[in-house]
Design a protein around this motif. Structure first.
Motif, PDB file in Angstrom:
ATOM      1  N   VAL A 133      48.104  34.897  25.041  1.00  0.00           N
ATOM      2  CA  VAL A 133      48.042  34.350  26.168  1.00  0.00           C
ATOM      3  C   VAL A 133      48.615  35.129  27.123  1.00  0.00           C
ATOM      4  N   THR A 134      48.068  35.866  28.644  1.00  0.00           N
ATOM      5  CA  THR A 134      48.953  35.960  29.392  1.00  0.00           C
ATOM      6  C   THR A 134      49.014  35.713  30.977  1.00  0.00           C
ATOM      7  N   GLU A 135      49.212  35.436  31.274  1.00  0.00           N
ATOM      8  CA  GLU A 135      49.063  34.862  33.043  1.00  0.00           C
ATOM      9  C   GLU A 135      49.682  36.000  33.729  1.00  0.00           C
ATOM     10  N   GLY A 136      49.275  35.792  35.415  1.00  0.00           N
ATOM     11  CA  GLY A 136      49.411  36.315  36.534  1.00  0.00           C
ATOM     12  C   GLY A 136      48.508  36.451  37.628  1.00  0.00           C
ATOM     13  N   ASN A 137      49.484  36.531  39.102  1.00  0.00           N
ATOM     14  CA  ASN A 137      48.289  36.150  40.227  1.00  0.00           C
ATOM     15  C   ASN A 137      46.809  36.490  39.674  1.00  0.00           C
ATOM     16  N   TYR A 138      46.249  37.418  39.798  1.00  0.00           N
ATOM     17  CA  TYR A 138      44.963  38.776  39.728  1.00  0.00           C
ATOM     18  C   TYR A 138      44.376  38.394  38.660  1.00  0.00           C
ATOM     19  N   LEU A 139      43.839  37.348  37.771  1.00  0.00           N
ATOM     20  CA  LEU A 139      43.565  37.622  36.584  1.00  0.00           C
ATOM     21  C   LEU A 139      41.605  37.189  36.821  1.00  0.00           C
ATOM     22  N   LEU A 140      42.098  36.451  38.781  1.00  0.00           N
ATOM     23  CA  LEU A 140      40.745  35.620  39.052  1.00  0.00           C
ATOM     24  C   LEU A 140      40.357  37.012  40.483  1.00  0.00           C
ATOM     25  N   HIS A 141      40.760  38.204  40.532  1.00  0.00           N
ATOM     26  CA  HIS A 141      40.149  38.780  41.729  1.00  0.00           C
ATOM     27  C   HIS A 141      39.332  39.284  41.530  1.00  0.00           C
ATOM     28  N   ASP A 142      38.946  39.133  42.027  1.00  0.00           N
ATOM     29  CA  ASP A 142      37.392  40.570  41.920  1.00  0.00           C
ATOM     30  C   ASP A 142      37.103  41.741  43.030  1.00  0.00           C
ATOM     31  N   ASP A 143      38.201  42.262  43.125  1.00  0.00           N
ATOM     32  CA  ASP A 143      38.264  43.276  44.034  1.00  0.00           C
ATOM     33  C   ASP A 143      37.557  44.508  42.643  1.00  0.00           C
ATOM     34  N   ALA A 144      37.189  45.596  43.254  1.00  0.00           N
ATOM     35  CA  ALA A 144      36.760  46.867  42.059  1.00  0.00           C
ATOM     36  C   ALA A 144      37.869  46.880  41.297  1.00  0.00           C
ATOM     37  N   ALA A 145      39.778  46.913  41.409  1.00  0.00           N
ATOM     38  CA  ALA A 145      40.842  47.436  40.507  1.00  0.00           C
ATOM     39  C   ALA A 145      40.951  46.442  39.463  1.00  0.00           C
ATOM     40  N   ARG A 186      61.197  34.003  55.492  1.00  0.00           N
ATOM     41  CA  ARG A 186      60.600  34.810  55.668  1.00  0.00           C
ATOM     42  C   ARG A 186      59.240  35.800  54.988  1.00  0.00           C
ATOM     43  N   TRP A 187      59.981  35.798  53.674  1.00  0.00           N
ATOM     44  CA  TRP A 187      59.408  36.876  53.433  1.00  0.00           C
ATOM     45  C   TRP A 187      58.013  35.822  52.296  1.00  0.00           C
ATOM     46  N   VAL A 188      58.749  34.919  52.440  1.00  0.00           N
ATOM     47  CA  VAL A 188      57.342  33.262  51.256  1.00  0.00           C
ATOM     48  C   VAL A 188      55.986  33.589  52.695  1.00  0.00           C
ATOM     49  N   ALA A 189      56.443  33.178  53.561  1.00  0.00           N
ATOM     50  CA  ALA A 189      55.593  33.307  54.259  1.00  0.00           C
ATOM     51  C   ALA A 189      54.817  33.621  55.041  1.00  0.00           C
ATOM     52  N   ARG A 190      55.606  35.335  54.955  1.00  0.00           N
ATOM     53  CA  ARG A 190      54.521  36.193  55.301  1.00  0.00           C
ATOM     54  C   ARG A 190      53.315  37.264  54.119  1.00  0.00           C
ATOM     55  N   SER A 191      54.369  37.418  53.196  1.00  0.00           N
ATOM     56  CA  SER A 191      54.808  37.811  51.817  1.00  0.00           C
ATOM     57  C   SER A 191      53.957  36.962  50.631  1.00  0.00           C
ATOM     58  N   ASP A 192      54.185  35.825  49.938  1.00  0.00           N
ATOM     59  CA  ASP A 192      54.144  36.085  49.374  1.00  0.00           C
ATOM     60  C   ASP A 192      52.684  34.709  49.566  1.00  0.00           C
ATOM     61  N   GLU A 193      52.858  34.316  50.683  1.00  0.00           N
ATOM     62  CA  GLU A 193      51.831  33.218  50.859  1.00  0.00           C
ATOM     63  C   GLU A 193      50.299  33.757  51.171  1.00  0.00           C
ATOM     64  N   ALA A 194      50.544  35.284  52.583  1.00  0.00           N
ATOM     65  CA  ALA A 194      48.841  36.666  51.683  1.00  0.00           C
ATOM     66  C   ALA A 194      48.159  36.368  51.274  1.00  0.00           C
ATOM     67  N   ASN A 195      48.937  36.913  49.269  1.00  0.00           N
ATOM     68  CA  ASN A 195      49.441  36.749  48.448  1.00  0.00           C
ATOM     69  C   ASN A 195      48.700  35.830  47.349  1.00  0.00           C
ATOM     70  N   ALA A 196      48.925  34.746  47.775  1.00  0.00           N
ATOM     71  CA  ALA A 196      48.276  32.708  47.842  1.00  0.00           C
ATOM     72  C   ALA A 196      47.178  32.991  47.943  1.00  0.00           C
ATOM     73  N   ARG A 197      46.519  32.826  49.109  1.00  0.00           N
ATOM     74  CA  ARG A 197      45.518  32.675  49.818  1.00  0.00           C
ATOM     75  C   ARG A 197      44.302  33.869  48.943  1.00  0.00           C
ATOM     76  N   LEU A 198      44.635  35.741  48.618  1.00  0.00           N
ATOM     77  CA  LEU A 198      43.998  35.857  47.928  1.00  0.00           C
ATOM     78  C   LEU A 198      43.958  35.677  46.507  1.00  0.00           C
ATOM     79  N   VAL A 199      44.977  35.158  45.951  1.00  0.00           N
ATOM     80  CA  VAL A 199      44.716  34.114  44.402  1.00  0.00           C
ATOM     81  C   VAL A 199      43.421  33.158  44.856  1.00  0.00           C
ATOM     82  N   GLU A 200      43.754  32.007  45.821  1.00  0.00           N
ATOM     83  CA  GLU A 200      43.323  30.826  46.016  1.00  0.00           C
ATOM     84  C   GLU A 200      41.588  31.194  45.871  1.00  0.00           C
ATOM     85  N   ALA A 201      41.595  32.499  46.617  1.00  0.00           N
ATOM     86  CA  ALA A 201      39.833  32.807  46.578  1.00  0.00           C
ATOM     87  C   ALA A 201      39.198  32.901  44.740  1.00  0.00           C
ATOM     88  N   GLY A 202      39.861  32.765  44.146  1.00  0.00           N
ATOM     89  CA  GLY A 202      39.453  33.118  42.760  1.00  0.00           C
ATOM     90  C   GLY A 202      39.620  31.287  42.311  1.00  0.00           C
TER      91      GLY A 202
END
Length: 236
Positions: A133-145, A186-202
């Motif tokens: 079992v593996t877990e993480g933000n970017y398992l469904l992220h589709d950029d090149a890396a 501020r960190w959540v609004a600026r950084s975590d939520e920017a990452n959340a939008r990338l994650v949710e795209a998958g």
């Protein structure tokens, strides 16, 4: 805990187990979605119900770049973004886990929250374990890396909790680990939520979407770390 839904997920995870091969199950979701909580409880339940050695948890967050390297690259203020991980290293580990060699123990890194650093050789995966079992933000992220990751997983579940509850959890997590509340917000609004939008795209690439919270108060995730190794709320 939503016991009925959780039992169904345990059964679905166990259905991936096939004699003679190893299966990999991924759990994805935005920061604060409860990935670590579900993955940990799932692995524990599989061990309890089907026997020791049934499942091992290998978190994606063990592939965070070191704080010194993030600073060198100028990415320390974006810690948690896709390019602050060794995506190729994570994919290489998954490929190795998919094709275990008789008698071999594979060692995986894990993220140590108290150090804000990944620690090599933290998780042992013996040859006979049938499910990782593996877990993480970017398992469904589709950029090149990150694109190779999805193909290495037999199934991926996407956690989709209530957004307000997820954001509140993130803020509380940062505060719990020593950050000032105003900085954490501020960190959540600026950084975590920017990452959340990338994650949710998958989300649409997942096999299963788990809506809402399975657990009323998920445990703090090991990953989704803040900006500095000291865990202090300081802007630079």
């Amino acid at each position: 805990m939503d016991a009925h839904r959780f039992d169904g997920l345990v059964a679905r995870a166990h259905a991936l187990v096939t004699p003679g091969r190893r299966a990999l199950l991924g759990i994805a979701g935005a920061p604060g979605a409860g990935k670590s909580t579900l993955a940990r409880r799932l692995a524990d339940a599989l061990e309890e119900r089907y026997g020791a050695g049934t499942a091992v948890l290998v978190p994606m967050d063990g592939f965070h770049l070191a704080q010194a390297e993030l600073t060198r690259l100028g990415r320390a203020e974006r810690k948690g973004a896709p390019d602050t991980f060794d995506a190729a290293g994570y994919a290489a580990l998954l490929a190795r886990l998919r094709a275990p060699r008789p008698g071999e123990v594979v060692y995986a890194p894990a993220f140590e929250r108290s150090l804000e650093e990944a620690v090599a050789g933290s998780v042992a995966v013996p040859y006979g374990v049938p499910l990782v079992v593996t877990e993480g933000n970017y398992l469904l992220h589709d950029d090149a890396a990150w694109a190779p990751v999805r193909a290495l997983l037999d199934e991926v579940w996407f956690l989709d909790p209530d957004r307000e509850a997820r954001v509140a959890r993130l803020v509380e997590r940062h505060v719990r680990f020593g950050k000032e509340r105003s900085f954490a917000e501020r960190w959540v609004a600026r950084s975590d939520e920017a990452n959340a939008r990338l994650v949710e795209a998958g989300r649409d690439r997942a096999d299963v979407v788990v809506a809402g919270d399975l657990f009323p108060s998920p445990e703090p995730d090991a990953g989704d770390p803040g900006p500095d190794a000291e865990g202090r709320g300081r802007e630079r």
